[in-house]
Design a protein around this motif. Sequence first.
Motif, PDB file in Angstrom:
ATOM      1  N   ILE A 240       0.861  -1.180   0.000  1.00  0.00           N
ATOM      2  CA  ILE A 240       0.000   0.000   0.000  1.00  0.00           C
ATOM      3  C   ILE A 240       0.898   1.232   0.000  1.00  0.00           C
ATOM      4  O   ILE A 240       1.761   1.371   0.879  1.00  0.00           O
ATOM      5  CB  ILE A 240      -0.930   0.004   1.224  1.00  0.00           C
ATOM      6  CG1 ILE A 240      -1.825  -1.245   1.218  1.00  0.00           C
ATOM      7  CG2 ILE A 240      -1.779   1.274   1.244  1.00  0.00           C
ATOM      8  CD1 ILE A 240      -2.655  -1.418   2.480  1.00  0.00           C
ATOM      9  N   GLY A 242       1.324   5.595  -0.688  1.00  0.00           N
ATOM     10  CA  GLY A 242       0.767   6.924  -0.874  1.00  0.00           C
ATOM     11  C   GLY A 242       1.384   7.593  -2.088  1.00  0.00           C
ATOM     12  O   GLY A 242       2.582   7.461  -2.335  1.00  0.00           O
ATOM     13  N   ILE A 269      -2.987   5.049  -2.753  1.00  0.00           N
ATOM     14  CA  ILE A 269      -3.907   5.978  -2.109  1.00  0.00           C
ATOM     15  C   ILE A 269      -3.401   7.403  -2.316  1.00  0.00           C
ATOM     16  O   ILE A 269      -2.222   7.620  -2.580  1.00  0.00           O
ATOM     17  CB  ILE A 269      -4.049   5.690  -0.601  1.00  0.00           C
ATOM     18  CG1 ILE A 269      -2.682   5.798   0.097  1.00  0.00           C
ATOM     19  CG2 ILE A 269      -4.683   4.331  -0.371  1.00  0.00           C
ATOM     20  CD1 ILE A 269      -2.759   5.717   1.599  1.00  0.00           C
ATOM     21  N   LYS A 270      -4.280   8.364  -2.187  1.00  0.00           N
ATOM     22  CA  LYS A 270      -3.902   9.762  -2.285  1.00  0.00           C
ATOM     23  C   LYS A 270      -3.244  10.220  -0.985  1.00  0.00           C
ATOM     24  O   LYS A 270      -3.622   9.784   0.099  1.00  0.00           O
ATOM     25  CB  LYS A 270      -5.123  10.630  -2.568  1.00  0.00           C
ATOM     26  CG  LYS A 270      -5.775  10.389  -3.923  1.00  0.00           C
ATOM     27  CD  LYS A 270      -4.886  10.900  -5.047  1.00  0.00           C
ATOM     28  CE  LYS A 270      -5.580  10.764  -6.390  1.00  0.00           C
ATOM     29  NZ  LYS A 270      -4.699  11.229  -7.510  1.00  0.00           N
ATOM     30  N   PRO A 276      -2.689   6.988   5.515  1.00  0.00           N
ATOM     31  CA  PRO A 276      -3.332   5.680   5.653  1.00  0.00           C
ATOM     32  C   PRO A 276      -4.062   5.489   6.976  1.00  0.00           C
ATOM     33  O   PRO A 276      -5.077   4.792   7.034  1.00  0.00           O
ATOM     34  CB  PRO A 276      -2.165   4.694   5.538  1.00  0.00           C
ATOM     35  CG  PRO A 276      -1.129   5.409   4.757  1.00  0.00           C
ATOM     36  CD  PRO A 276      -1.257   6.840   5.166  1.00  0.00           C
ATOM     37  N   HIS A 280      -7.460   7.773   5.035  1.00  0.00           N
ATOM     38  CA  HIS A 280      -7.708   6.606   4.182  1.00  0.00           C
ATOM     39  C   HIS A 280      -7.716   5.308   4.972  1.00  0.00           C
ATOM     40  O   HIS A 280      -7.419   4.245   4.431  1.00  0.00           O
ATOM     41  CB  HIS A 280      -6.656   6.543   3.070  1.00  0.00           C
ATOM     42  CG  HIS A 280      -6.664   7.739   2.165  1.00  0.00           C
ATOM     43  ND1 HIS A 280      -7.783   8.138   1.466  1.00  0.00           N
ATOM     44  CD2 HIS A 280      -5.696   8.632   1.866  1.00  0.00           C
ATOM     45  CE1 HIS A 280      -7.500   9.226   0.766  1.00  0.00           C
ATOM     46  NE2 HIS A 280      -6.240   9.555   1.001  1.00  0.00           N
ATOM     47  N   VAL A 283     -10.028   2.531   3.462  1.00  0.00           N
ATOM     48  CA  VAL A 283      -9.466   1.909   2.259  1.00  0.00           C
ATOM     49  C   VAL A 283      -8.315   0.979   2.618  1.00  0.00           C
ATOM     50  O   VAL A 283      -8.248  -0.166   2.151  1.00  0.00           O
ATOM     51  CB  VAL A 283      -8.996   2.985   1.260  1.00  0.00           C
ATOM     52  CG1 VAL A 283      -8.234   2.346   0.103  1.00  0.00           C
ATOM     53  CG2 VAL A 283     -10.189   3.768   0.737  1.00  0.00           C
ATOM     54  N   THR A 284      -7.391   1.469   3.450  1.00  0.00           N
ATOM     55  CA  THR A 284      -6.192   0.671   3.743  1.00  0.00           C
ATOM     56  C   THR A 284      -6.504  -0.538   4.612  1.00  0.00           C
ATOM     57  O   THR A 284      -5.954  -1.624   4.398  1.00  0.00           O
ATOM     58  CB  THR A 284      -5.109   1.531   4.406  1.00  0.00           C
ATOM     59  OG1 THR A 284      -5.620   2.114   5.622  1.00  0.00           O
ATOM     60  CG2 THR A 284      -4.647   2.639   3.476  1.00  0.00           C
TER      61      THR A 284
END
Length: 298
Positions: A240, A242, A269-270, A276, A280, A283-284
């Motif tokens: 994962i 960024g 991810i943004k 994270p 996010h 999502v993570t």
Amino acid sequence: MKRSNISFVSEGTLLKGWLYEPANTSSTTPAVVMAHGFTSVKEQYLDKYAEVFCSEGFHVLVYDHANFGESEGTPRQEMDPVLQRRGYRDAITFLQSLPGIDPQRIGIWGTSLSGGHVIEVAAIDRRVKCVVAQVPSISGHESAKRRLRSDLVPAMLARYDNDRKARFAGAQPAIIAAVSDDPGVACAMVGVDSYEYFMNTRSFAPNWKNEVTLRSTELFRENEPGHFISRISPTPFLMIVGDNDLLTATDICLTAYEKALEPKKLVMIKGGHFTPYVEHFKVTSEAAASWFNQHLNT
């Protein structure tokens, strides 16, 4: 789910943490081992991740690294990547000794510095059946070059040498701040985002201390988990990343990911290094839970 305090010995040091047990299990379940990144302690959002994984039916072991948080070990606030990786492996052994856990279905999760640890552990310990590395530290050398101007490197190396001489003579380790909002203060993790993240966790993570031994930053410079990434296969590997990470630089992570062999998956991810855990998190956490479900529940 149920959370219990646990402890186990690693390299002669008592490590302390939590064991999450899923509800309504009638047979042995898979399990996940988790630890945090540079200077961080388990209360800094790892409980939230563990709750998500446990709700999916996993036992989850979360603990503080040696010398940090509730775990024992000296020098306090000293990060030793070799000892921390051995902690992961001893955590696996501890989990395998517990009732209700399938010793053949254990995954590991790491983030930031420990994201690098799990890369290396998965590459060398075949008891690991699935691995998730979130915003992982790939190369201490490459990261150090970006965090410190080249003209300042000789002075930093001299500080390491002087600290080593002082410790050899019996002095206490030199200590620096982990983060700072003052550009003139030497700290381990530069940047406003680093400072704001840690300051925003102090109310619920009182065991975190804004200090780390100087030697920890030297040991970080020597840490090269990316060298092991092609050896993770055939263990399933999720990374994962960024898209604007300045601490574990996005391009370094993506270059390393290309060297990993199948089976693997990349989730982008943004945002930067600390998004994270908060912005996010959904999502993570769900991406990691899905990966564990896919590869530990089959």
